[in-house]
Design a protein around this motif. Structure first.
Motif, PDB file in Angstrom:
ATOM      1  N   GLU A   1      11.832   3.952  -3.097  1.00  0.00           N
ATOM      2  CA  GLU A   1      12.821   2.922  -3.424  1.00  0.00           C
ATOM      3  C   GLU A   1      12.194   1.529  -3.387  1.00  0.00           C
ATOM      4  O   GLU A   1      12.551   0.661  -4.200  1.00  0.00           O
ATOM      5  CB  GLU A   1      13.998   3.002  -2.449  1.00  0.00           C
ATOM      6  CG  GLU A   1      15.138   2.074  -2.839  1.00  0.00           C
ATOM      7  CD  GLU A   1      16.461   2.427  -2.168  1.00  0.00           C
ATOM      8  OE1 GLU A   1      17.092   1.506  -1.641  1.00  0.00           O
ATOM      9  OE2 GLU A   1      16.847   3.606  -2.191  1.00  0.00           O
ATOM     10  N   LYS A   2      11.277   1.315  -2.448  1.00  0.00           N
ATOM     11  CA  LYS A   2      10.599   0.009  -2.363  1.00  0.00           C
ATOM     12  C   LYS A   2       9.820  -0.282  -3.644  1.00  0.00           C
ATOM     13  O   LYS A   2       9.582  -1.446  -3.994  1.00  0.00           O
ATOM     14  CB  LYS A   2       9.640  -0.022  -1.169  1.00  0.00           C
ATOM     15  CG  LYS A   2      10.305  -0.017   0.184  1.00  0.00           C
ATOM     16  CD  LYS A   2      10.829  -1.388   0.581  1.00  0.00           C
ATOM     17  CE  LYS A   2       9.716  -2.321   1.006  1.00  0.00           C
ATOM     18  NZ  LYS A   2      10.228  -3.624   1.469  1.00  0.00           N
ATOM     19  N   GLN A   3       9.441   0.801  -4.358  1.00  0.00           N
ATOM     20  CA  GLN A   3       8.710   0.633  -5.622  1.00  0.00           C
ATOM     21  C   GLN A   3       9.647   0.686  -6.825  1.00  0.00           C
ATOM     22  O   GLN A   3       9.186   0.713  -7.967  1.00  0.00           O
ATOM     23  CB  GLN A   3       7.658   1.747  -5.762  1.00  0.00           C
ATOM     24  CG  GLN A   3       6.658   1.817  -4.613  1.00  0.00           C
ATOM     25  CD  GLN A   3       5.834   3.090  -4.672  1.00  0.00           C
ATOM     26  OE1 GLN A   3       4.982   3.260  -5.557  1.00  0.00           O
ATOM     27  NE2 GLN A   3       6.072   3.995  -3.731  1.00  0.00           N
ATOM     28  N   GLN A   4      10.968   0.755  -6.547  1.00  0.00           N
ATOM     29  CA  GLN A   4      11.989   0.863  -7.585  1.00  0.00           C
ATOM     30  C   GLN A   4      11.862   2.160  -8.385  1.00  0.00           C
ATOM     31  O   GLN A   4      12.256   2.230  -9.550  1.00  0.00           O
ATOM     32  CB  GLN A   4      11.962  -0.357  -8.519  1.00  0.00           C
ATOM     33  CG  GLN A   4      12.297  -1.661  -7.782  1.00  0.00           C
ATOM     34  CD  GLN A   4      12.377  -2.852  -8.708  1.00  0.00           C
ATOM     35  OE1 GLN A   4      11.967  -2.793  -9.870  1.00  0.00           O
ATOM     36  NE2 GLN A   4      12.919  -3.949  -8.201  1.00  0.00           N
ATOM     37  N   ARG A   5      11.339   3.178  -7.737  1.00  0.00           N
ATOM     38  CA  ARG A   5      11.287   4.516  -8.346  1.00  0.00           C
ATOM     39  C   ARG A   5      12.508   5.283  -7.812  1.00  0.00           C
ATOM     40  O   ARG A   5      12.409   6.169  -6.957  1.00  0.00           O
ATOM     41  CB  ARG A   5       9.970   5.194  -7.987  1.00  0.00           C
ATOM     42  CG  ARG A   5       8.763   4.419  -8.518  1.00  0.00           C
ATOM     43  CD  ARG A   5       7.446   4.852  -7.885  1.00  0.00           C
ATOM     44  NE  ARG A   5       7.026   6.176  -8.317  1.00  0.00           N
ATOM     45  CZ  ARG A   5       5.928   6.796  -7.857  1.00  0.00           C
ATOM     46  NH1 ARG A   5       5.148   6.169  -6.962  1.00  0.00           N
ATOM     47  NH2 ARG A   5       5.606   7.996  -8.282  1.00  0.00           N
TER      48      ARG A   5
ATOM     49  N   LYS B   1       0.850  -1.189   0.000  1.00  0.00           N
ATOM     50  CA  LYS B   1       0.000   0.000   0.000  1.00  0.00           C
ATOM     51  C   LYS B   1       0.892   1.248   0.000  1.00  0.00           C
ATOM     52  O   LYS B   1       0.866   2.073   0.920  1.00  0.00           O
ATOM     53  CB  LYS B   1      -0.924  -0.020   1.214  1.00  0.00           C
ATOM     54  CG  LYS B   1      -1.920  -1.189   1.179  1.00  0.00           C
ATOM     55  CD  LYS B   1      -2.750  -1.265   2.453  1.00  0.00           C
ATOM     56  CE  LYS B   1      -3.723  -2.449   2.389  1.00  0.00           C
ATOM     57  NZ  LYS B   1      -4.451  -2.653   3.658  1.00  0.00           N
ATOM     58  N   PHE B   2       1.710   1.345  -1.047  1.00  0.00           N
ATOM     59  CA  PHE B   2       2.702   2.414  -1.119  1.00  0.00           C
ATOM     60  C   PHE B   2       2.054   3.794  -1.254  1.00  0.00           C
ATOM     61  O   PHE B   2       2.564   4.780  -0.714  1.00  0.00           O
ATOM     62  CB  PHE B   2       3.644   2.168  -2.298  1.00  0.00           C
ATOM     63  CG  PHE B   2       4.420   0.880  -2.181  1.00  0.00           C
ATOM     64  CD1 PHE B   2       5.379   0.716  -1.202  1.00  0.00           C
ATOM     65  CD2 PHE B   2       4.159  -0.184  -3.049  1.00  0.00           C
ATOM     66  CE1 PHE B   2       6.093  -0.464  -1.098  1.00  0.00           C
ATOM     67  CE2 PHE B   2       4.867  -1.360  -2.955  1.00  0.00           C
ATOM     68  CZ  PHE B   2       5.829  -1.509  -1.972  1.00  0.00           C
ATOM     69  N   SER B   3       0.932   3.859  -1.958  1.00  0.00           N
ATOM     70  CA  SER B   3       0.268   5.161  -2.162  1.00  0.00           C
ATOM     71  C   SER B   3      -0.248   5.716  -0.844  1.00  0.00           C
ATOM     72  O   SER B   3      -0.152   6.924  -0.582  1.00  0.00           O
ATOM     73  CB  SER B   3      -0.902   5.007  -3.140  1.00  0.00           C
ATOM     74  OG  SER B   3      -0.421   4.627  -4.408  1.00  0.00           O
TER      75      SER B   3
ATOM     76  N   LEU C   1       9.984   8.941   3.064  1.00  0.00           N
ATOM     77  CA  LEU C   1       9.335   9.070   1.751  1.00  0.00           C
ATOM     78  C   LEU C   1      10.232   8.516   0.649  1.00  0.00           C
ATOM     79  O   LEU C   1       9.770   7.788  -0.243  1.00  0.00           O
ATOM     80  CB  LEU C   1       8.993  10.548   1.486  1.00  0.00           C
ATOM     81  CG  LEU C   1       8.190  10.854   0.223  1.00  0.00           C
ATOM     82  CD1 LEU C   1       6.863  10.087   0.194  1.00  0.00           C
ATOM     83  CD2 LEU C   1       7.932  12.363   0.120  1.00  0.00           C
ATOM     84  N   GLY C   2      11.524   8.829   0.717  1.00  0.00           N
ATOM     85  CA  GLY C   2      12.454   8.315  -0.284  1.00  0.00           C
ATOM     86  C   GLY C   2      12.499   6.800  -0.283  1.00  0.00           C
ATOM     87  O   GLY C   2      12.507   6.154  -1.340  1.00  0.00           O
TER      88      GLY C   2
END
Length: 605
Positions: free
Chosen positions: A105-109, A75-77, A100-101
């Protein structure tokens, strides 16, 4: 008016009581959430953490756990919106950018992650006080390079800030030992009070091998620092390093340099001399105590130093030892101040010169100078040992028992208990000896505990089974003869163990553990008699019979030392040191064997 005060008091009491109940309820709720979290039940944990966070949004523990639960359930959003909302409400809390960073990173963004990490670090230009929490968050997320950047940025911004310790720990985790040592030394450079802390943490990476990479790095880092910015602390750390490596002569050089700058304090040199003596580096120990004797103006310090110089003379078989003692008694006299010197002289008379009657007279005289129970205990302990040497066991046991009664719980009392066990062993009373040794196995003094375990195992491993003689009594009797310097009698007693049994071609009796101990004692006696070839033959028999190799490295090291120091056969010594290095890499003798092998080979150590 009184009623009004009573009402106010009751309201406050009820409010406080309600607060306590609420806090207790929150703690129980948090404990339940933690249980779910650790069990991986993140959905259940999320619901509880959400309620706790809504009630106490300032609590960063609740926030951290809630965000983690959202991330574990993808539930990254929701996590992102929560953090952005927090940042909007509290823009000064710039550590939130790390959360937040990491969410990005967990989403590879990764670009968005990097942007937020940099925001957190750059914020330290305005508010360096958040460096601790920002650096810690980066470290917790294993973003170690960012953690270092955060700490370094804070130190650039605020000259009073010092995060060298945190930086050093991170470099250690990364295996970047050069930078780690530099950070530790920078920490001491800024604040000398961190010296002991740095020693404690650096000791995790320092070994007794001067050729290890970390030892070399630490030494070079210190020498560079000492060249560019001389300080006492660098000499202290170099001395400490050399002592860890058992290079006591080099450590003394550093201590002398410190003494020249801070004339008057000889305590560190005294401690170094004791360590060198315990590790049988008699030359370095002698240099330490001679320096103290020459420089000190205090009688007590000079007596203590000369006591060790006398011990060194005994250990190195100096033919002038008797003259040395007499000169010391002429210089310092016989009094309460020289009791330890008198006890040492009695030991020398008994175990080196075979003059126990004179030793007893010396100790009886020393008792007249005793002014405390501890003085008395030291003298009686040695008196007991002399009486055992003379074969007067019961009288010796009386002295040992008196010490145990008068000085309960002390180290001297524990030594006396061991002497009771040893004397009982010599007498053949193995059950009583074991009873004393069982107590001593848990001794707070490591040396006593080790000796107790060694003797306890020797008895239990070799006790008679089903009334069948095992040879333990003969071994104990031989050890008593050895204690009394009756080496020929001891060897004759040991020979009866071999002649009375079936003997295998290798000289051992089948199936009996005791013969390892017999052969070790034989070798020790032959060495005392300078019959080195016979000693080597004993060691060879142990190796031949030790099928599982339990004792092999002990024997190889003993043989290497014999060839090295007694027979001056350096090629043979190298051969046996090499056997330890390549065949027994987990041996306790490995570092010492490697150092001596390299030295014999001609390497520059």
């Amino acid at each position: 008016m009184k009623n009004l005060f009573l009402i106010i008091f009751l309201i406050i009491s009820n409010f406080s009581f309600g607060q306590e109940l609420q806090m207790e309820d929150d703690q129980n709720t948090f404990f339940l959430a933690e249980t779910y979290y650790r069990q991986g039940e993140y959905e259940k944990a999320t619901q509880i953490y959400k309620k706790l966070y809504d009630k106490s949004s300032f609590n960063t523990t609740y926030l951290t756990r809630l965000i983690s639960c959202y991330q574990e359930t993808d539930k990254f959003s929701i996590a992102e919106n929560l953090l952005k909302e927090r940042i909007e409400k509290n823009p000064t809390q710039t550590f939130l950018y790390v959360y937040l960073g990491y969410n990005f990173e967990k989403q590879q963004r990764n670009e968005l992650a990097k942007t937020n990490y940099e925001k957190a670090i750059n914020s330290l230009n305005e508010n360096a006080s958040y460096a601790g929490i920002i650096g810690r968050l980066f470290k917790n997320y294993n973003l170690l390079n960012y953690a270092i950047l955060a700490y370094e940025k804070a130190m650039e911004t605020n000259e009073n800030a010092d995060y060298n310790f945190q930086i050093a720990q991170i470099y250690g985790e990364q295996g970047e030992y050069k930078q780690m040592f530099e950070s530790y030394i920078n920490l001491v450079d800024k604040n000398e009070s961190y010296l002991n802390l740095v020693q404690r943490f650096a000791s995790k990476y320092i070994t007794d091998d001067p050729e290890s990479d970390t030892n070399i790095l630490f030494r070079k880092t210190l020498l560079r620092k000492a060249a560019s910015n001389p300080k006492n602390e660098w000499n202290i750390l170099l001395s400490w390093l050399f002592a860890q490596q058992k290079d006591y002569g080099k450590a003394l050089i550093q201590e002398k340099a410190l003494y020249q700058r801070n004339s008057g304090d000889l305590e560190e040199i005294y401690d170094l001399g004791k360590i060198a003596f315990q590790n049988k580096d008699y030359q370095a120990a002698k240099d330490c105590f001679t320096f103290i004797d020459e420089k000190s103006a205090l009688k007590e310090e000079k007596i203590d130093a000369n006591l060790y110089l006398a011990k060194i003379a005994i250990a190195t078989k100096n033919p002038e030892t008797e003259i040395l003692f007499q000169n010391l008694f002429t210089e310092f006299g016989k009094s309460q101040q020289t009791i330890e010197l008198q006890v040492e002289y009695a030991d020398f008379l008994t175990f080196t010169k075979n003059e126990p009657l004179q030793a007893s007279s010396v100790l009886e005289e020393a008792l007249t100078f005793a002014q405390s129970k501890f003085d008395e205990g030291r003298i009686k302990l040695k008196l007991g040992e002399v009486l055992v040497f003379r074969g007067l066991f019961n009288k010796a046991l009386i002295y040992f028992s008196q010490i145990q009664t008068q000085l309960k719980g002390s180290e001297i009392a524990q030594q006396a208990r061991f002497k009771v066990a040893q004397t009982s062993y010599f007498k053949g009373d193995f059950e009583w000896a074991k009873a004393q040794l069982k107590v001593l196995k848990g001794s707070t003094t490591q040396l006593i505990a080790n000796d107790a375990v060694d003797l306890f195992l020797r008895i239990t491993d070799n006790e008679p089974v089903d009334s069948i003689p095992s040879g333990l009594k003969q071994l104990a009797k031989a050890e008593l003869f050895a204690y009394q310097n009756k080496n020929e009698d001891a060897l004759e007693e040991l020979s009866t163990l071999f002649s009375s049994k079936e003997i295998l071609p290798n000289g051992l009796v089948p199936g009996e553990v005791i013969y390892d101990d017999v052969l070790f004692l034989q070798a020790k006696l032959y060495i005392k008699q300078e019959k080195y070839d016979e000693a080597i033959l004993c060691y060879a028999k142990i190796v031949a019979a030790d099928n599982q190799g339990f004792l092999t490295d002990d024997v190889y090291y003993a043989m290497a030392e014999l060839y090295h120091y007694n027979l001056n056969d350096f090629e043979k010594a190298k051969e046996y040191y090499q056997k330890i290095i390549f065949e027994h890499p987990s041996s306790i003798y490995l570092v010492d064997a490697r150092k001596k092998y390299r030295k014999l080979r001609g390497d520059t150590i």
